[in-house]
Motif scaffolding. Structure first.
Motif, PDB file in Angstrom:
ATOM      1  N   ASN A  33       0.823  -1.209   0.000  1.00 33.42           N
ATOM      2  CA  ASN A  33       0.000   0.000   0.000  1.00 33.42           C
ATOM      3  C   ASN A  33       0.856   1.257   0.000  1.00 33.42           C
ATOM      4  N   LEU A  34       1.912   1.248   0.808  1.00 36.12           N
ATOM      5  CA  LEU A  34       2.811   2.401   0.876  1.00 36.12           C
ATOM      6  C   LEU A  34       3.527   2.612  -0.456  1.00 36.12           C
ATOM      7  N   HIS A  35       3.980   1.521  -1.077  1.00 34.57           N
ATOM      8  CA  HIS A  35       4.663   1.634  -2.361  1.00 34.57           C
ATOM      9  C   HIS A  35       3.727   2.150  -3.449  1.00 34.57           C
ATOM     10  N   ALA A  36       2.440   1.833  -3.346  1.00 34.56           N
ATOM     11  CA  ALA A  36       1.476   2.321  -4.332  1.00 34.56           C
ATOM     12  C   ALA A  36       1.329   3.839  -4.251  1.00 34.56           C
ATOM     13  N   VAL A  37       1.453   4.386  -3.047  1.00 38.32           N
ATOM     14  CA  VAL A  37       1.296   5.829  -2.840  1.00 38.32           C
ATOM     15  C   VAL A  37       2.629   6.562  -3.004  1.00 38.32           C
ATOM     16  N   ASP A  76      -6.754  -5.502   7.630  1.00 40.37           N
ATOM     17  CA  ASP A  76      -6.467  -6.144   6.345  1.00 40.37           C
ATOM     18  C   ASP A  76      -5.202  -5.595   5.683  1.00 40.37           C
ATOM     19  N   GLY A  77      -4.537  -4.653   6.360  1.00 40.99           N
ATOM     20  CA  GLY A  77      -3.294  -4.103   5.824  1.00 40.99           C
ATOM     21  C   GLY A  77      -3.461  -2.853   4.987  1.00 40.99           C
ATOM     22  N   SER A  78      -4.686  -2.379   4.831  1.00 46.88           N
ATOM     23  CA  SER A  78      -4.889  -1.138   4.078  1.00 46.88           C
ATOM     24  C   SER A  78      -4.541   0.050   4.975  1.00 46.88           C
ATOM     25  N   MET A  79      -3.747   0.978   4.430  1.00 44.74           N
ATOM     26  CA  MET A  79      -3.311   2.132   5.205  1.00 44.74           C
ATOM     27  C   MET A  79      -4.458   3.134   5.372  1.00 44.74           C
ATOM     28  N   ASN A  81      -3.825   6.206   7.391  1.00 46.54           N
ATOM     29  CA  ASN A  81      -3.115   7.479   7.343  1.00 46.54           C
ATOM     30  C   ASN A  81      -1.653   7.260   7.712  1.00 46.54           C
ATOM     31  N   ASP A  82      -0.839   8.244   7.392  1.00 46.95           N
ATOM     32  CA  ASP A  82       0.588   8.118   7.705  1.00 46.95           C
ATOM     33  C   ASP A  82       1.247   9.489   7.719  1.00 46.95           C
ATOM     34  N   THR A  83       2.477   9.538   8.252  1.00 47.09           N
ATOM     35  CA  THR A  83       3.235  10.790   8.320  1.00 47.09           C
ATOM     36  C   THR A  83       4.405  10.811   7.332  1.00 47.09           C
ATOM     37  N   TYR A  84       4.483   9.831   6.441  1.00 55.40           N
ATOM     38  CA  TYR A  84       5.641   9.724   5.565  1.00 55.40           C
ATOM     39  C   TYR A  84       5.673  10.796   4.475  1.00 55.40           C
ATOM     40  N   ALA A  85       4.529  11.370   4.154  1.00 53.55           N
ATOM     41  CA  ALA A  85       4.446  12.328   3.046  1.00 53.55           C
ATOM     42  C   ALA A  85       5.417  13.493   3.200  1.00 53.55           C
ATOM     43  N   CYS A  86       5.696  13.917   4.437  1.00 52.06           N
ATOM     44  CA  CYS A  86       6.582  15.071   4.630  1.00 52.06           C
ATOM     45  C   CYS A  86       7.991  14.779   4.127  1.00 52.06           C
ATOM     46  N   ARG A 122       2.304  15.285  10.826  1.00 54.10           N
ATOM     47  CA  ARG A 122       1.082  15.445  10.039  1.00 54.10           C
ATOM     48  C   ARG A 122       0.630  14.079   9.531  1.00 54.10           C
ATOM     49  N   TYR A 123      -0.510  13.622   9.993  1.00 55.22           N
ATOM     50  CA  TYR A 123      -1.067  12.351   9.515  1.00 55.22           C
ATOM     51  C   TYR A 123      -1.983  12.639   8.333  1.00 55.22           C
ATOM     52  N   GLU A 124      -1.524  12.224   7.155  1.00 55.36           N
ATOM     53  CA  GLU A 124      -2.280  12.438   5.931  1.00 55.36           C
ATOM     54  C   GLU A 124      -3.091  11.190   5.595  1.00 55.36           C
ATOM     55  N   ASP A 125      -4.248  11.392   4.999  1.00 53.09           N
ATOM     56  CA  ASP A 125      -5.039  10.269   4.502  1.00 53.09           C
ATOM     57  C   ASP A 125      -4.240   9.609   3.379  1.00 53.09           C
ATOM     58  N   THR A 126      -3.755   8.403   3.632  1.00 51.14           N
ATOM     59  CA  THR A 126      -2.847   7.747   2.686  1.00 51.14           C
ATOM     60  C   THR A 126      -3.470   7.586   1.307  1.00 51.14           C
ATOM     61  N   SER A 127      -4.726   7.218   1.263  1.00 46.24           N
ATOM     62  CA  SER A 127      -5.376   6.951  -0.031  1.00 46.24           C
ATOM     63  C   SER A 127      -5.541   8.214  -0.862  1.00 46.24           C
ATOM     64  N   LEU A 128      -5.542   9.385  -0.220  1.00 38.25           N
ATOM     65  CA  LEU A 128      -5.730  10.645  -0.940  1.00 38.25           C
ATOM     66  C   LEU A 128      -4.413  11.343  -1.263  1.00 38.25           C
TER      67      LEU A 128
END
Length: 201
Positions: A33-37, A76-79, A81-86, A122-128
């Motif tokens: 999921n992370l690699h997809a984003v 199920d492993g779907s993200m 949110n995450d803080t990696y975007a920064c 900053r926790y961003e909506d991973t899917s967006l």
């Protein structure tokens, strides 16, 4: 009788291994999921831990550069949110700011941009958050432990300028004129506070 003991022993082993196997599958789904984003990121470590009895899992992320981020995933492993975007969009933020103020017009002045320190919580909506433009959009923000502001916040340090205060005002005016959607914390050469610019929604 021996069969019974073997069966019990096998059941105990399975009970111990099944959660570990399920978590391994979950981690691999999170990584996918992370690699997809963030397709150009290299994740060296991804872990999932049950979060305080909730249905979500706390995710810890480390990339090849040693950057560490966190997030939350569903069972199920779907993200979520995450803080990696920064980290992923840090260079884009610097380029966006420099282009927006036409940094080449300030030759001889040191203008150092920190695009990470104020955004690593900053926790961003991973899917967006699948593009730099989406990262800048306040609607992708889920939660910010650092600031109440919805917009990305950067630190800009001014060095080698006789009138840093005036330069901050000039930069702020340029940002307004060009519609640069960032908030800025201005600092002097020694880290002293020079002012704040907050973008209009």
């Amino acid at each position: 009788m021996i069969f019974r003991y073997v069966f019990i022993l096998a059941a105990c082993v399975l009970v111990g291994f099944i959660p570990a196997i399920m978590n391994r599958v979950r981690v691999e789904k999170v990584r996918a999921n992370l690699h997809a984003v963030y397709p150009n990121a290299e994740f060296t470590e991804v872990t999932c831990t049950k979060y305080n009895g909730s249905s979500q899992y706390m995710v810890h992320i480390t990339d090849a550069a040693g950057n560490q981020a966190s997030g939350f995933a569903n069972s199920d492993g779907s993200m979520a949110n995450d803080t990696y975007a920064c980290y992923y969009y840090a260079d884009d933020v610097v380029e966006y700011f420099n282009n927006g103020i036409c940094v080449e017009d300030f030759a001889g002045v040191g203008i150092a941009v920190d695009a990470i320190s104020y955004n690593n919580l900053r926790y961003e909506d991973t899917s967006l958050c699948t593009s730099f433009e989406a990262y800048l959009d306040p609607n992708t923000l889920v939660h910010n432990d650092g600031f109440s502001s919805q917009h990305v916040y950067i630190s800009v340090r001014i060095v080698g300028c006789d009138d840093a205060q005036s330069l901050c005002e000039t930069i702020s005016d340029r940002m307004t004129e060009q519609g640069v959607m960032l908030n800025v914390h201005f600092e002097g050469a020694n880290g002293e506070y020079l002012g704040t610019y907050e973008t209009d929604d």
